[in-house]
Motif scaffolding. Structure first.
Motif, PDB file in Angstrom:
ATOM      1  N   LEU A  82       0.494  -1.205  -0.064  1.00 58.16           N
ATOM      2  CA  LEU A  82      -0.375   0.158   0.045  1.00 58.16           C
ATOM      3  C   LEU A  82       0.767   0.981  -0.076  1.00 58.16           C
ATOM      4  N   LEU A  83       2.542   1.052   0.421  1.00 57.77           N
ATOM      5  CA  LEU A  83       3.607   2.280   0.395  1.00 57.77           C
ATOM      6  C   LEU A  83       2.558   2.833   1.179  1.00 57.77           C
ATOM      7  N   SER A  84       2.501   4.613   0.631  1.00 57.41           N
ATOM      8  CA  SER A  84       2.466   5.550   1.210  1.00 57.41           C
ATOM      9  C   SER A  84       0.877   6.098   2.119  1.00 57.41           C
ATOM     10  N   ILE A  85       0.013   5.022   1.566  1.00 59.06           N
ATOM     11  CA  ILE A  85      -1.431   4.643   2.000  1.00 59.06           C
ATOM     12  C   ILE A  85      -1.862   4.291   3.902  1.00 59.06           C
ATOM     13  N   ALA A  86      -0.966   3.480   4.177  1.00 61.45           N
ATOM     14  CA  ALA A  86      -0.447   3.302   5.386  1.00 61.45           C
ATOM     15  C   ALA A  86       0.551   3.190   5.594  1.00 61.45           C
ATOM     16  N   ASP A  87       1.090   5.075   5.542  1.00 53.17           N
ATOM     17  CA  ASP A  87       1.975   5.146   6.388  1.00 53.17           C
ATOM     18  C   ASP A  87       1.619   5.777   8.084  1.00 53.17           C
ATOM     19  N   HIS A  88       2.507   5.071   8.922  1.00 55.82           N
ATOM     20  CA  HIS A  88       2.070   6.143  10.497  1.00 55.82           C
ATOM     21  C   HIS A  88       1.204   4.756  10.763  1.00 55.82           C
ATOM     22  N   ARG A  89       0.279   3.686  10.559  1.00 57.76           N
ATOM     23  CA  ARG A  89      -0.919   3.594  10.854  1.00 57.76           C
ATOM     24  C   ARG A  89      -0.387   2.072  10.555  1.00 57.76           C
ATOM     25  N   GLU A  90      -1.495   1.033  11.507  1.00 59.49           N
ATOM     26  CA  GLU A  90      -1.673  -0.397  10.765  1.00 59.49           C
ATOM     27  C   GLU A  90      -2.863  -0.346   9.520  1.00 59.49           C
ATOM     28  N   LYS A  91      -2.332  -1.839   8.843  1.00 55.11           N
ATOM     29  CA  LYS A  91      -3.619  -2.071   8.289  1.00 55.11           C
ATOM     30  C   LYS A  91      -4.859  -1.538   8.017  1.00 55.11           C
ATOM     31  N   SER A  92      -4.862  -1.888   9.324  1.00 57.06           N
ATOM     32  CA  SER A  92      -6.579  -2.279   9.882  1.00 57.06           C
ATOM     33  C   SER A  92      -6.945  -0.975  10.378  1.00 57.06           C
ATOM     34  N   LEU A  93      -6.082   0.366  10.227  1.00 54.59           N
ATOM     35  CA  LEU A  93      -6.569   1.313  10.635  1.00 54.59           C
ATOM     36  C   LEU A  93      -6.973   2.454   9.230  1.00 54.59           C
ATOM     37  N   VAL A  94      -6.035   1.409   7.828  1.00 53.17           N
ATOM     38  CA  VAL A  94      -6.741   2.546   6.567  1.00 53.17           C
ATOM     39  C   VAL A  94      -7.973   2.445   6.523  1.00 53.17           C
ATOM     40  N   PRO A  95      -8.033   4.089   6.121  1.00 50.03           N
ATOM     41  CA  PRO A  95      -9.470   4.382   5.545  1.00 50.03           C
ATOM     42  C   PRO A  95      -9.704   4.223   4.871  1.00 50.03           C
ATOM     43  N   VAL A  96     -11.103   3.546   4.213  1.00 52.42           N
ATOM     44  CA  VAL A  96     -11.540   3.145   2.848  1.00 52.42           C
ATOM     45  C   VAL A  96     -13.391   3.320   2.890  1.00 52.42           C
ATOM     46  N   LEU A  97     -13.477   3.711   1.373  1.00 53.74           N
ATOM     47  CA  LEU A  97     -14.857   3.908   0.928  1.00 53.74           C
ATOM     48  C   LEU A  97     -15.906   4.789   1.753  1.00 53.74           C
ATOM     49  N   GLY A  98     -14.260   6.310   1.556  1.00 52.69           N
ATOM     50  CA  GLY A  98     -15.453   7.525   2.298  1.00 52.69           C
ATOM     51  C   GLY A  98     -14.993   7.852   3.880  1.00 52.69           C
ATOM     52  N   GLY A  99     -13.743   6.723   4.579  1.00 47.62           N
ATOM     53  CA  GLY A  99     -13.564   7.601   5.956  1.00 47.62           C
ATOM     54  C   GLY A  99     -13.780   6.306   7.123  1.00 47.62           C
ATOM     55  N   ALA A 100     -14.382   5.161   6.364  1.00 47.23           N
ATOM     56  CA  ALA A 100     -14.744   3.897   7.921  1.00 47.23           C
ATOM     57  C   ALA A 100     -13.022   3.115   7.796  1.00 47.23           C
ATOM     58  N   LYS A 101     -12.684   2.938   8.840  1.00 48.09           N
ATOM     59  CA  LYS A 101     -11.542   2.479   8.743  1.00 48.09           C
ATOM     60  C   LYS A 101     -12.208   0.338   8.705  1.00 48.09           C
ATOM     61  N   VAL A 102     -10.757   0.069   7.898  1.00 48.76           N
ATOM     62  CA  VAL A 102     -10.867  -1.805   7.604  1.00 48.76           C
ATOM     63  C   VAL A 102     -11.820  -1.699   8.653  1.00 48.76           C
ATOM     64  N   ILE A 103     -10.847  -2.301   9.893  1.00 44.49           N
ATOM     65  CA  ILE A 103     -11.157  -2.756  10.973  1.00 44.49           C
ATOM     66  C   ILE A 103     -13.048  -2.485  11.597  1.00 44.49           C
ATOM     67  N   ASP A 104     -13.635  -1.371  11.123  1.00 43.48           N
ATOM     68  CA  ASP A 104     -14.225  -1.314  11.647  1.00 43.48           C
ATOM     69  C   ASP A 104     -15.580  -1.934  10.594  1.00 43.48           C
ATOM     70  N   TYR A 105     -15.412  -2.261   9.269  1.00 47.92           N
ATOM     71  CA  TYR A 105     -16.591  -3.047   8.374  1.00 47.92           C
ATOM     72  C   TYR A 105     -16.635  -4.880   9.074  1.00 47.92           C
ATOM     73  N   TYR A 106     -15.255  -4.804  10.088  1.00 48.13           N
ATOM     74  CA  TYR A 106     -15.332  -6.479  10.577  1.00 48.13           C
ATOM     75  C   TYR A 106     -16.512  -5.977  12.129  1.00 48.13           C
ATOM     76  N   ILE A 107     -16.190  -5.013  13.126  1.00 54.65           N
ATOM     77  CA  ILE A 107     -16.345  -4.992  13.973  1.00 54.65           C
ATOM     78  C   ILE A 107     -18.158  -4.533  14.116  1.00 54.65           C
ATOM     79  N   ASP A 108     -18.690  -3.228  12.900  1.00 52.43           N
ATOM     80  CA  ASP A 108     -20.030  -3.326  13.229  1.00 52.43           C
ATOM     81  C   ASP A 108     -20.727  -3.388  13.091  1.00 52.43           C
ATOM     82  N   PRO A 109     -20.535  -4.762  11.809  1.00 53.10           N
ATOM     83  CA  PRO A 109     -21.658  -5.615  11.261  1.00 53.10           C
ATOM     84  C   PRO A 109     -21.806  -7.023  12.431  1.00 53.10           C
ATOM     85  N   VAL A 110     -20.644  -7.216  13.153  1.00 55.62           N
ATOM     86  CA  VAL A 110     -20.662  -8.462  14.029  1.00 55.62           C
ATOM     87  C   VAL A 110     -21.066  -7.786  15.196  1.00 55.62           C
ATOM     88  N   LEU A 111     -21.360  -6.456  16.116  1.00 59.10           N
ATOM     89  CA  LEU A 111     -21.767  -6.001  16.647  1.00 59.10           C
ATOM     90  C   LEU A 111     -23.546  -6.257  16.831  1.00 59.10           C
TER      91      LEU A 111
END
Length: 378
Positions: free
Chosen positions: A17-46
């Protein structure tokens, strides 16, 4: 009653991902307008029939730990961050009879029918399973077996304390069960986000089916906005076939693009087929096409543009690939890293890479960045 638990391993690194993932875990990379990768796991499971969520992170992953604590307040979630992460992992795998555990890695976008998926897992008998999509992509592992932890004990000494441990734990699972686990296929979409080019194409793949796109976003509490934060399309602004996130101000022309939050598009600027991440200000008459512009770390709205007036990004020949990073940047996509300022009138061609933190003065010494070239910090 038997319980169904989700264990999420945070993914730290993704070099592609090069600069897209700089200074953060990949799970914190924002996608689709701002929600993080991790949000696409936690929110639906809740909001699904799973009983518990357990999230395993390295002790030094303070960024994602703070994010999880700040964003989620639920008794269903338990964050585990212990010094001996491997032993913690083994302890979590000791299941009571009949209990099931789904192990996922928050590294890509896993997009199942979250109402149907738990029912699918409940029907799986005792054993160890690799869950895959119909096209054979590994989603994760499912356990309904109390002796599973014993099989992993011998892998403990291979964990290197100098590397991200959750990434290594996933490798342990793959090595231990890739050939021995039974395979169960589930009809779901999984988008890996392995390279800068894939990050770009994933956004437009979902944009082509806007109903599906909105269906996935509806799972996310983090995607909701109030009326005060709605984007504003001002007098001279025009938007076509695009997704505009909250708190944006559009005075230029935007087509076929995804604009994250807190972005300004100046008068007569044009944004075409691009992903513009948070906190960017595109100056008047600037043109951006076929590009990813990474987020800017400024907390408040910029007074002056970081993409200078009359700058032109992503033009010229789209063939070939980036010279230094041919496996990550190709197909005509240009990547502008985090916290980069592009001077007025500066030109950047296609398949180019301007890395995070490149100083504005470094670019001033060049007339332009030619097709396939990269500019790295001094």
């Amino acid at each position: 009653m038997a319980q169904l638990t989700v264990l999420i391993l945070i993914q730290n690194k993704e070099e592609g991902l090069l600069s897209i993932a700089d200074h953060r875990e990949k799970s914190l990379v924002p996608v689709l307008g701002g929600a993080k990768v991790i949000d696409y796991y936690i929110d639906p499971v809740l909001s699904s029939p799973f009983d518990r969520i357990k999230i395993l992170i390295d002790r030094d992953m303070t960024g994602i730990k703070d994010y999880l604590i700040y964003t989620y307040n639920s008794n269903k979630i338990r964050i585990i961050s212990e010094k001996d992460i491997f032993q913690s992992f083994l302890d979590l795998l000791r299941l009571k009879k009949g209990d099931g555990m789904l192990i996922l890695r928050a590294g890509g976008l896993f997009l199942p029918d979250w109402k149907d998926f738990p029912e699918f897992l409940k029907k799986i008998p005792s054993g160890t399973y690799k869950i895959t999509t119909k096209n054979k992509h590994t989603i994760g592992y499912f356990l309904r077996e109390t002796k599973f932890a014993r099989k992993l004990k011998n892998f403990g000494p291979s964990i290197d304390s100098t590397s991200p441990k959750t990434d290594q734990l996933w490798d342990v699972l793959v090595n231990a069960f890739e050939t021995t686990a039974k395979i169960k296929e589930y009809d779901a979409k999984y988008l890996g986000l392995l390279t800068a080019f894939e990050y770009y194409t994933v956004h437009f793949s979902l944009m082509r089916n806007i109903e599906e796109f909105n269906n996935y976003r509806n799972y996310l509490s983090s995607a909701s906005v109030n009326d005060e934060n709605l984007a504003r399309i001002l007098g001279s602004g025009f938007v076509k076939n695009s997704h505009i996130s909250s708190s944006c101000s559009i005075e230029g022309y935007v087509e076929g693009s995804i604009i994250f939050s807190n972005v300004k598009v100046g008068k007569n600027a044009r944004v075409l087929n691009s992903v513009i991440m948070n906190n960017n200000y595109i100056g008047e008459r600037a043109v951006i096409q076929n590009a990813i512009v990474c987020d800017n770390s400024e907390l408040f709205s910029r007074v002056s543009p970081n993409i200078g007036e009359d700058a032109r990004i992503g033009e010229d020949d789209c063939t070939g690939a980036n010279v230094l990073y041919p496996g990550q940047i190709y197909g005509g996509v240009t990547l502008i890293g985090q916290n980069v300022e592009i001077p007025k009138g500066f030109k950047i061609s296609r398949n180019c890479y301007i890395a995070s933190g490149v100083d504005k003065s470094t670019l001033r010494f060049r007339n332009r960045v030619k097709v396939g070239d990269s500019v790295l910090p001094a």
